[in-house]
Design an enzyme around this catalytic site. Structure first.
Site, PDB file in Angstrom:
ATOM      1  CE  LYS A  24      -8.549   2.428   1.905  1.00  0.00           C
ATOM      2  NZ  LYS A  24      -8.784   0.946   1.389  1.00  0.00           N
ATOM      3  NE  ARG A  29      -2.477  -4.453   8.052  1.00  0.00           N
ATOM      4  CZ  ARG A  29      -2.984  -4.220   6.767  1.00  0.00           C
ATOM      5  NH1 ARG A  29      -3.824  -3.271   6.542  1.00  0.00           N
ATOM      6  NH2 ARG A  29      -2.450  -4.963   5.750  1.00  0.00           N
ATOM      7  N   GLY A 100     -11.123  -4.872  -0.049  1.00  0.00           N
ATOM      8  CA  GLY A 100     -10.197  -5.848  -0.076  1.00  0.00           C
ATOM      9  C   GLY A 100      -9.499  -6.112   1.078  1.00  0.00           C
ATOM     10  CB  SER A 170      -0.579  -8.972  -1.707  1.00  0.00           C
ATOM     11  OG  SER A 170      -1.812  -8.813  -0.997  1.00  0.00           O
ATOM     12  CD  GLN A 172      -5.605  -6.000   0.227  1.00  0.00           C
ATOM     13  OE1 GLN A 172      -6.031  -6.716  -0.222  1.00  0.00           O
ATOM     14  NE2 GLN A 172      -6.021  -4.698   0.354  1.00  0.00           N
ATOM     15  CG  ASP A 323      -2.857   1.771  -2.192  1.00  0.00           C
ATOM     16  OD1 ASP A 323      -3.449   0.902  -3.206  1.00  0.00           O
ATOM     17  OD2 ASP A 323      -2.831   1.583  -1.038  1.00  0.00           O
ATOM     18  CE  LYS A 350      -3.462  -2.720  -5.561  1.00  0.00           C
ATOM     19  NZ  LYS A 350      -3.400  -3.310  -4.077  1.00  0.00           N
ATOM     20  NE  ARG A 354      -6.853   2.068  -7.613  1.00  0.00           N
ATOM     21  CZ  ARG A 354      -7.015   2.132  -6.397  1.00  0.00           C
ATOM     22  NH1 ARG A 354      -5.719   1.821  -5.832  1.00  0.00           N
ATOM     23  NH2 ARG A 354      -7.843   2.162  -5.781  1.00  0.00           N
ATOM     24  NE  ARG A 396      -5.986   4.156  -2.756  1.00  0.00           N
ATOM     25  CZ  ARG A 396      -6.013   4.759  -1.395  1.00  0.00           C
ATOM     26  NH1 ARG A 396      -6.079   5.936  -1.104  1.00  0.00           N
ATOM     27  NH2 ARG A 396      -6.115   3.903  -0.401  1.00  0.00           N
TER      28      ARG A 396
HETATM   29  C1  S3P Z   1      -3.505  -2.652   1.588  1.00  0.00           C
HETATM   30  C2  S3P Z   1      -2.551  -3.528   0.999  1.00  0.00           C
HETATM   31  C3  S3P Z   1      -2.304  -2.985  -0.692  1.00  0.00           C
HETATM   32  C4  S3P Z   1      -3.116  -1.818  -0.840  1.00  0.00           C
HETATM   33  C5  S3P Z   1      -4.590  -1.557  -0.341  1.00  0.00           C
HETATM   34  C6  S3P Z   1      -4.200  -1.645   1.257  1.00  0.00           C
HETATM   35  C7  S3P Z   1      -3.446  -3.269   3.103  1.00  0.00           C
HETATM   36  O1  S3P Z   1      -3.134  -3.843  -1.287  1.00  0.00           O
HETATM   37  O2  S3P Z   1      -3.199  -1.467  -2.400  1.00  0.00           O
HETATM   38  O3  S3P Z   1      -4.780  -0.320  -0.608  1.00  0.00           O
HETATM   39  O4  S3P Z   1      -4.062  -2.330   3.839  1.00  0.00           O
HETATM   40  O5  S3P Z   1      -2.900  -4.109   3.243  1.00  0.00           O
HETATM   41  P1  S3P Z   1      -2.289  -5.293  -1.674  1.00  0.00           P
HETATM   42  O6  S3P Z   1      -2.141  -6.037  -0.357  1.00  0.00           O
HETATM   43  O7  S3P Z   1      -3.375  -5.995  -2.532  1.00  0.00           O
HETATM   44  O8  S3P Z   1      -1.156  -5.051  -2.255  1.00  0.00           O
END
Ligand code: S3P
Length: 438
Positions: A24, A29, A100, A170, A172, A323, A350, A354, A396
């Site tokens: 995913k 990306r 997210g 993070s 993200q 995760d 999340k 969680r 999840r």
């Molecule tokens: C992800 C980063 C993680 C992960 C999410 C996917 C990503 O989150 O928990 O399922 O694709 O960059 P965070 O960046 O908030 O830690």
């Protein structure tokens, strides 16, 4: 989503071979980066789940042509300008659904694109923190209105180079800042408190972006990013399987004596194999081997059933298994001895809280656990009893609960099982195929 209760049965063992949906994180990306590449990208193995479909719809809403072709997805990138819109036009609405990754990466990407963009999400996503992205983006000159949560409006503008720290571990947030930095007027530096998944860096570097490791002032990793909207080569990519999806089957196989499972073609980037390393420490009969390094390390996981022992999960390994922590907590419930998960407060923000959701799940199955502000203590040695539980709108939690139900001594009922479609639509079918029932 509708909440049709689903009957779940215990399993005696898991046996067979599995190929899980594409990763995913890499899938999001690949689509996003292809949207501003200079030319046609071809991506195979994109995950079929709702989350990555959300990213696809978002880039289509931004005017990028995307089509399915013989099992691949073809994205017609027209460079950075292909995403630009008339700043005087009404805001372009972008629905980020439950995702997210879609929302946070889009904030960084669109901060530097001319135009006005209105990002929204579902109820879960609208509760999740966005200030962690918008605040450091402001250092680049980003103009984002709406506060700490979605909905937010991005008024794309010219960005200037900056030195920023993500403040939170993070990927993200880091990725959003990298996307802004690529569009800034010079070289930027992005620091993180500790290493997080590096799919953004790997993919963008492969496309020709100027990304290099740097010395971080805070002792954590840092990246220097060359700005100026570089011309980036399109992608020709096969997305390996998602280790976070594989983990549910691997973990269940490890906990059911007599199991023998192989998962092939799965991403084994070291930032994604934390749960596998933790399972090995818990005594799992588990091996994984990298068979290919490009575009990402990938290979095979083999798991056999046996006994598990409790452990402490803390420090930098938490982010590498973030995760999979609900699943590890379920496995800890049937392991010998106590398991402590600490330093995992991120779990509270999340798709659901969680920590609370996992504690409620474990208690429903009759396992003893204590909720900490930043983790869980799971007593271990439990005999799980079948129960009724709710996914709490979280894919999840739905899958971790299904693993608990497979380990329980009687039938269970899951409300909200359809949430698995976020990342793994065929989850229940794959379980049915691999599980030998008691
Ligand atoms: C992800 C980063 C993680 C992960 C999410 C996917 C990503 O989150 O928990 O399922 O694709 O960059 P965070 O960046 O908030 O830690």
């Amino acid at each position: 989503m509708s909440a049709v209760p689903r009957a779940l049965r215990p399993a005696r063992r898991l046996a067979g071979t599995l190929a899980v949906p594409g990763d995913k994180s890499i899938g999001h990306r690949a689509l996003l980066f292809a949207s501003f590449a200079a030319g046609r990208s071809v991506v195979r193995g994109l995950p079929p789940g709702a989350d990555v479909a959300t990213t696809r719809r978002a880039i289509e809403a931004l005017g990028v042509a995307v089509r399915d072709e013989g099992g691949a997805v073809v994205i017609e990138g027209r460079g950075w300008d292909g995403l630009a819109r008339d700043p005087a036009a009404p805001a372009r609405a972008l629905d980020c659904g439950n995702s997210g990754t879609t929302s946070r990466l889009l904030l960084g990407l669109l901060a530097g694109r001319p135009g006005c963009f209105a990002l929204s999400g579902d109820a879960s996503l609208s509760r999740r923190p966005m200030g962690r992205v918008t605040r450091p983006l402001a250092a680049f000159g980003a103009r984002i209105e709406g506060g700490e949560t979605l909905p937010l409006t991005v008024a794309g503008t010219r960005l200037h180079a900056a030195r920023v720290a993500t403040g939170v571990a993070s990927a993200q947030v880091k990725s959003a800042l990298v996307l802004a930095a690529l569009q800034a007027d010079g070289e930027s530096t992005i620091e993180e408190p500790e290493p997080t998944r590096d799919h953004t860096e790997r993919l963008l570097a492969a496309m020709g972006a100027g990304l290099a490791p740097a010395a971080g002032a805070g002792g954590g990793p840092a990246w220097r990013v060359a700005g100026g909207c570089p011309v980036l080569a399109p992608l020709e990519l096969a997305v390996p399987g998602d280790p976070s999806s594989a983990a549910f089957f691997v973990g269940l196989a490890c906990a059911l004596p007599g199991s023998a499972l192989a998962v092939r073609g799965v991403a084994l980037n070291p930032r994604r194999t934390g749960a596998l390393r933790i399972l090995q420490r818990m005594g799992a009969r588990l091996r994984f081997r990298v068979e290919s390094e490009r575009p990402e390390p990938s290979g095979t996981i083999e798991a056999e059933g046996g006994g598990l022992a409790g452990t402490t999960i803390a420090g930098p390994e938490v982010v590498d298994a973030i995760d999979e922590l609900p699943l590890l907590a379920v496995l800890a419930a049937v392991a010998e001895g106590e398991t402590r998960i600490v330093g995992a407060a991120e779990l509270r923000v999340k798709e659901s809280d969680r920590i609370a959701a996992t504690a409620a799940l474990l208690r429903a199955f009759g396992a003893a656990c204590e909720e900490l502000p930043d983790g869980l203590v799971v007593a271990g040695g439990a005999r799980l009893r079948g129960t009724a539980f709710d996914a709490r709108g979280d894919h999840r939690i739905a899958m971790a609960g299904t693993v608990a139900a497979a380990l329980a001594d009687g039938p269970s009922t899951l409300t909200g099982g359809e949430w698995v479609t976020i990342s793994y639509p065929a989850f229940f079918e794959d379980l049915e195929r691999l599980a030998e029932r008691a």
